[in-house]
Design a protein around this motif. Structure first.
Motif, PDB file in Angstrom:
ATOM      1  N   ARG A  38      -3.925   7.056 -35.032  1.00 49.56           N
ATOM      2  CA  ARG A  38      -3.550   8.518 -35.203  1.00 49.56           C
ATOM      3  C   ARG A  38      -2.090   8.635 -35.864  1.00 49.56           C
ATOM      4  O   ARG A  38      -1.878   9.474 -36.663  1.00 49.56           O
ATOM      5  N   ARG A  39      -1.351   7.761 -35.199  1.00 48.28           N
ATOM      6  CA  ARG A  39       0.225   7.912 -35.773  1.00 48.28           C
ATOM      7  C   ARG A  39       0.542   7.604 -36.977  1.00 48.28           C
ATOM      8  O   ARG A  39       1.580   7.665 -37.753  1.00 48.28           O
ATOM      9  N   THR A  40      -0.463   6.785 -37.936  1.00 51.10           N
ATOM     10  CA  THR A  40      -0.471   6.226 -39.242  1.00 51.10           C
ATOM     11  C   THR A  40      -0.340   7.534 -40.020  1.00 51.10           C
ATOM     12  O   THR A  40      -1.244   8.410 -40.169  1.00 51.10           O
ATOM     13  N   LYS A  41       0.682   7.493 -41.072  1.00 46.93           N
ATOM     14  CA  LYS A  41       0.841   8.682 -42.042  1.00 46.93           C
ATOM     15  C   LYS A  41       0.860   8.009 -43.677  1.00 46.93           C
ATOM     16  O   LYS A  41       1.147   6.845 -43.760  1.00 46.93           O
ATOM     17  N   SER A  42       0.171   8.778 -44.447  1.00 41.69           N
ATOM     18  CA  SER A  42       0.086   8.389 -45.672  1.00 41.69           C
ATOM     19  C   SER A  42       1.490   8.701 -46.433  1.00 41.69           C
ATOM     20  O   SER A  42       2.243   9.570 -46.130  1.00 41.69           O
ATOM     21  N   ASP A  43       1.624   7.921 -47.439  1.00 40.79           N
ATOM     22  CA  ASP A  43       2.720   8.150 -48.278  1.00 40.79           C
ATOM     23  C   ASP A  43       2.676   9.509 -48.878  1.00 40.79           C
ATOM     24  O   ASP A  43       1.757  10.117 -49.433  1.00 40.79           O
ATOM     25  N   GLY A  44       4.017  10.319 -48.949  1.00 40.97           N
ATOM     26  CA  GLY A  44       3.942  11.775 -49.314  1.00 40.97           C
ATOM     27  C   GLY A  44       3.400  11.857 -50.804  1.00 40.97           C
ATOM     28  O   GLY A  44       2.784  12.775 -50.981  1.00 40.97           O
ATOM     29  N   LYS A  45       3.931  10.961 -51.614  1.00 48.13           N
ATOM     30  CA  LYS A  45       3.763  11.050 -52.977  1.00 48.13           C
ATOM     31  C   LYS A  45       2.182  10.811 -53.233  1.00 48.13           C
ATOM     32  O   LYS A  45       1.751  11.562 -54.218  1.00 48.13           O
ATOM     33  N   GLU A  46       1.769   9.733 -52.745  1.00 51.03           N
ATOM     34  CA  GLU A  46       0.207   9.521 -53.032  1.00 51.03           C
ATOM     35  C   GLU A  46      -0.614  10.324 -52.282  1.00 51.03           C
ATOM     36  O   GLU A  46      -1.536  10.883 -52.881  1.00 51.03           O
ATOM     37  N   LEU A  47      -0.077  11.066 -51.261  1.00 49.63           N
ATOM     38  CA  LEU A  47      -0.877  12.172 -50.566  1.00 49.63           C
ATOM     39  C   LEU A  47      -1.025  13.314 -51.360  1.00 49.63           C
ATOM     40  O   LEU A  47      -2.096  14.043 -51.676  1.00 49.63           O
ATOM     41  N   ARG A  48       0.044  13.732 -51.991  1.00 47.20           N
ATOM     42  CA  ARG A  48       0.112  14.930 -52.862  1.00 47.20           C
ATOM     43  C   ARG A  48      -0.797  14.651 -54.157  1.00 47.20           C
ATOM     44  O   ARG A  48      -1.315  15.623 -54.520  1.00 47.20           O
ATOM     45  N   THR A  49      -0.890  13.497 -54.605  1.00 46.49           N
ATOM     46  CA  THR A  49      -1.564  13.098 -55.906  1.00 46.49           C
ATOM     47  C   THR A  49      -3.088  13.223 -55.409  1.00 46.49           C
ATOM     48  O   THR A  49      -3.762  13.653 -56.290  1.00 46.49           O
ATOM     49  N   ALA A  50      -3.267  12.693 -54.340  1.00 46.24           N
ATOM     50  CA  ALA A  50      -4.716  12.481 -53.934  1.00 46.24           C
ATOM     51  C   ALA A  50      -5.368  14.239 -53.908  1.00 46.24           C
ATOM     52  O   ALA A  50      -6.370  14.471 -54.024  1.00 46.24           O
ATOM     53  N   THR A  83     -10.341  -0.845 -55.083  1.00 48.72           N
ATOM     54  CA  THR A  83      -8.895  -0.378 -55.537  1.00 48.72           C
ATOM     55  C   THR A  83      -7.778  -1.178 -55.037  1.00 48.72           C
ATOM     56  O   THR A  83      -7.859  -1.132 -53.760  1.00 48.72           O
ATOM     57  N   ASN A  84      -6.900  -2.115 -55.460  1.00 47.77           N
ATOM     58  CA  ASN A  84      -5.963  -2.885 -55.100  1.00 47.77           C
ATOM     59  C   ASN A  84      -4.675  -1.512 -54.704  1.00 47.77           C
ATOM     60  O   ASN A  84      -4.513  -0.811 -55.215  1.00 47.77           O
ATOM     61  N   VAL A  85      -4.482  -1.705 -53.106  1.00 44.51           N
ATOM     62  CA  VAL A  85      -3.435  -0.921 -52.913  1.00 44.51           C
ATOM     63  C   VAL A  85      -2.329  -0.916 -53.562  1.00 44.51           C
ATOM     64  O   VAL A  85      -1.680   0.209 -53.804  1.00 44.51           O
ATOM     65  N   ILE A  86      -1.886  -1.791 -54.011  1.00 41.62           N
ATOM     66  CA  ILE A  86      -0.540  -2.026 -55.081  1.00 41.62           C
ATOM     67  C   ILE A  86      -0.830  -0.808 -56.164  1.00 41.62           C
ATOM     68  O   ILE A  86       0.155  -0.349 -56.515  1.00 41.62           O
ATOM     69  N   ASP A  87      -2.104  -0.874 -56.821  1.00 44.02           N
ATOM     70  CA  ASP A  87      -2.410  -0.077 -58.141  1.00 44.02           C
ATOM     71  C   ASP A  87      -2.791   1.343 -57.519  1.00 44.02           C
ATOM     72  O   ASP A  87      -3.240   2.002 -58.537  1.00 44.02           O
ATOM     73  N   LEU A  88      -2.633   1.921 -56.076  1.00 43.21           N
ATOM     74  CA  LEU A  88      -3.257   2.943 -55.856  1.00 43.21           C
ATOM     75  C   LEU A  88      -2.709   4.258 -56.396  1.00 43.21           C
ATOM     76  O   LEU A  88      -3.171   5.086 -57.148  1.00 43.21           O
ATOM     77  N   MET A  89      -1.206   4.323 -56.745  1.00 42.65           N
ATOM     78  CA  MET A  89      -0.734   5.444 -57.296  1.00 42.65           C
ATOM     79  C   MET A  89      -0.964   5.580 -58.552  1.00 42.65           C
ATOM     80  O   MET A  89      -1.417   6.633 -58.992  1.00 42.65           O
ATOM     81  N   VAL A 116      -3.763   4.463 -60.028  1.00 47.66           N
ATOM     82  CA  VAL A 116      -5.060   4.866 -60.405  1.00 47.66           C
ATOM     83  C   VAL A 116      -5.290   6.224 -59.855  1.00 47.66           C
ATOM     84  O   VAL A 116      -6.101   7.151 -60.593  1.00 47.66           O
ATOM     85  N   LEU A 117      -4.696   7.027 -58.850  1.00 48.06           N
ATOM     86  CA  LEU A 117      -4.669   8.356 -58.318  1.00 48.06           C
ATOM     87  C   LEU A 117      -4.096   9.210 -59.727  1.00 48.06           C
ATOM     88  O   LEU A 117      -4.882  10.224 -59.971  1.00 48.06           O
ATOM     89  N   SER A 118      -3.144   8.843 -60.214  1.00 50.56           N
ATOM     90  CA  SER A 118      -2.630   9.581 -61.487  1.00 50.56           C
ATOM     91  C   SER A 118      -3.496   9.674 -62.434  1.00 50.56           C
ATOM     92  O   SER A 118      -3.763  10.759 -63.069  1.00 50.56           O
ATOM     93  N   ARG A 119      -4.114   8.652 -63.066  1.00 48.76           N
ATOM     94  CA  ARG A 119      -5.203   8.580 -63.958  1.00 48.76           C
ATOM     95  C   ARG A 119      -6.278   9.285 -63.563  1.00 48.76           C
ATOM     96  O   ARG A 119      -6.900   9.986 -64.393  1.00 48.76           O
ATOM     97  N   SER A 120      -6.700   9.336 -62.415  1.00 51.42           N
ATOM     98  CA  SER A 120      -7.777  10.027 -61.855  1.00 51.42           C
ATOM     99  C   SER A 120      -7.567  11.486 -62.074  1.00 51.42           C
ATOM    100  O   SER A 120      -8.518  12.134 -62.369  1.00 51.42           O
ATOM    101  N   VAL A 121      -6.645  11.878 -61.823  1.00 50.25           N
ATOM    102  CA  VAL A 121      -6.135  13.222 -61.839  1.00 50.25           C
ATOM    103  C   VAL A 121      -6.290  13.798 -63.227  1.00 50.25           C
ATOM    104  O   VAL A 121      -6.817  14.708 -63.716  1.00 50.25           O
ATOM    105  N   GLU A 122      -5.705  13.193 -64.312  1.00 51.63           N
ATOM    106  CA  GLU A 122      -5.723  13.455 -65.446  1.00 51.63           C
ATOM    107  C   GLU A 122      -7.201  13.332 -66.164  1.00 51.63           C
ATOM    108  O   GLU A 122      -7.436  14.314 -66.777  1.00 51.63           O
ATOM    109  N   GLN A 123      -8.028  12.289 -65.672  1.00 53.45           N
ATOM    110  CA  GLN A 123      -9.334  12.352 -66.214  1.00 53.45           C
ATOM    111  C   GLN A 123     -10.075  13.432 -65.440  1.00 53.45           C
ATOM    112  O   GLN A 123     -10.889  14.328 -66.147  1.00 53.45           O
TER     113      GLN A 123
END
Length: 324
Positions: free
Chosen positions: A184-196, A243-249, A251-258
């Protein structure tokens, strides 16, 4: 016309409404018979006395509750009815809850609720409209076919629906079932969360159930047709790699544009503010007088974000804010 599976009364305070329940869904799954391999001989299930090995007719079968190994208490169907006098024919609404408070995991089956006679239509529609405007569900218990159910009564356009719910002790704690859940205390990265969140917004659409159909059923029928003709059966491709965690940001950015590009190609997207204002000027009704279904239609046309989870009051505020 379908036959009701249950008839009784719905009580709403001091109001009593005779109603009937109708099955709201149907199963169109492709069904297979069981055959003995190498033959066309059907395999059938039979009710067999395990001691004698002889088949037993249905009318000679009773219910038995095992209290010790090999020792049973026999219960007749009429005895089960007797211990629930009246309740087996009554849906007594104990109270009302906000719809969004009932988690989807609790929902089991859905039934349409209809009035039992034209003379009850006015009372029926009054209850349906009140539930629709309040965006709440009535909670009640119901005894049907020898079993008690927890139920939620809610409004849909033109009809009341009754959902049977799982009891609290029937719903598993996800922590006991699903391994590797985030703490429960685990937090997502702010930039990744906004992009998601941007990806969700780019892929947001109106709910149109008719746009979807059972493709697996179609594939099964094609498989059967191909095998009947002796044709080769082509399997489906393998699922994509995780999806590789390293490539997550990336992949998210390209998904948004798509997702945004897809919206532009489809000619969709949200209406402009000017169109919304024009529509508002043409509509003279006060937002507070509209049903939730009507408010949701306006919110969809206006592209109000998060509208699917809003209560009726929240839809009114969101639309009023846009009009302002």
């Amino acid at each position: 016309m379908a036959r009701p599976i249950w008839t009784g009364v719905l009580t709403f305070g001091l109001v009593t409404l005779p109603v009937a329940l109708y099955t709201a869904t149907e199963d169109h799954t492709v069904h297979f018979h069981q055959l003995q391999r190498g033959t066309s001989d059907r395999i059938r299930n039979k009710r067999v006395n395990e001691r004698t090995g002889k088949e037993v007719d249905t009318d000679k079968i009773v219910k038995g509750y095992e209290i010790d190994e090999g020792e049973y208490v026999v219960v007749e169907p009429e005895e089960l009815e007797e211990i629930a006098p009246g309740r087996s024919k009554v849906i007594d609404l104990a109270g009302f809850v906000d719809l969004h408070q009932v988690e989807p995991v609790y929902f089991a089956r859905t039934y349409y609720v209809g009035p039992r006679g034209k003379e009850y239509v006015k009372v029926y529609e009054l209850m349906r409209s009140a539930l629709d405007r309040s965006d709440k569900a009535g909670i009640a218990t119901l005894t049907m076919r020898g079993k008690e159910y927890l139920t939620a009564l809610r409004a849909q356009p033109g009809v009341l629906v009754l959902h049977t719910l799982h009891w609290a002790d029937e719903v598993r704690d996800p922590a006991d079932v699903v391994p590797e859940l985030p703490e429960r205390r685990t937090k997502s990265d702010g930039k990744e969360l906004r992009t998601a969140e941007q990806l969700i917004d780019a892929l947001t659409m109106d709910w149109e159930p008719a746009d979807y159909h059972d493709t697996y059923e179609e594939r099964v029928k094609k498989l059967v047709a191909a095998k009947r003709k002796g044709e080769e059966v082509v399997g489906e491709p393998e699922p994509p790699q995780a999806t590789n965690v390293i490539d997550l940001m990336d992949v998210l950015s390209r998904s948004v544009e798509q997702g945004r590009s897809r919206g532009r190609r489809g000619g969709g997207g949200k209406p402009s503010a000017g169109k919304k204002q024009t529509a508002d000027r043409k509509e003279s009704e006060d937002l507070g007088s509209l049903s939730k279904a009507e408010l949701y239609e306006r919110a969809s046309a206006a592209g109000v974000p998060g509208r699917s989870k809003m209560t009726r009051d929240q839809l009114v505020k969101a639309l009023a804010g846009q009009a302002a």
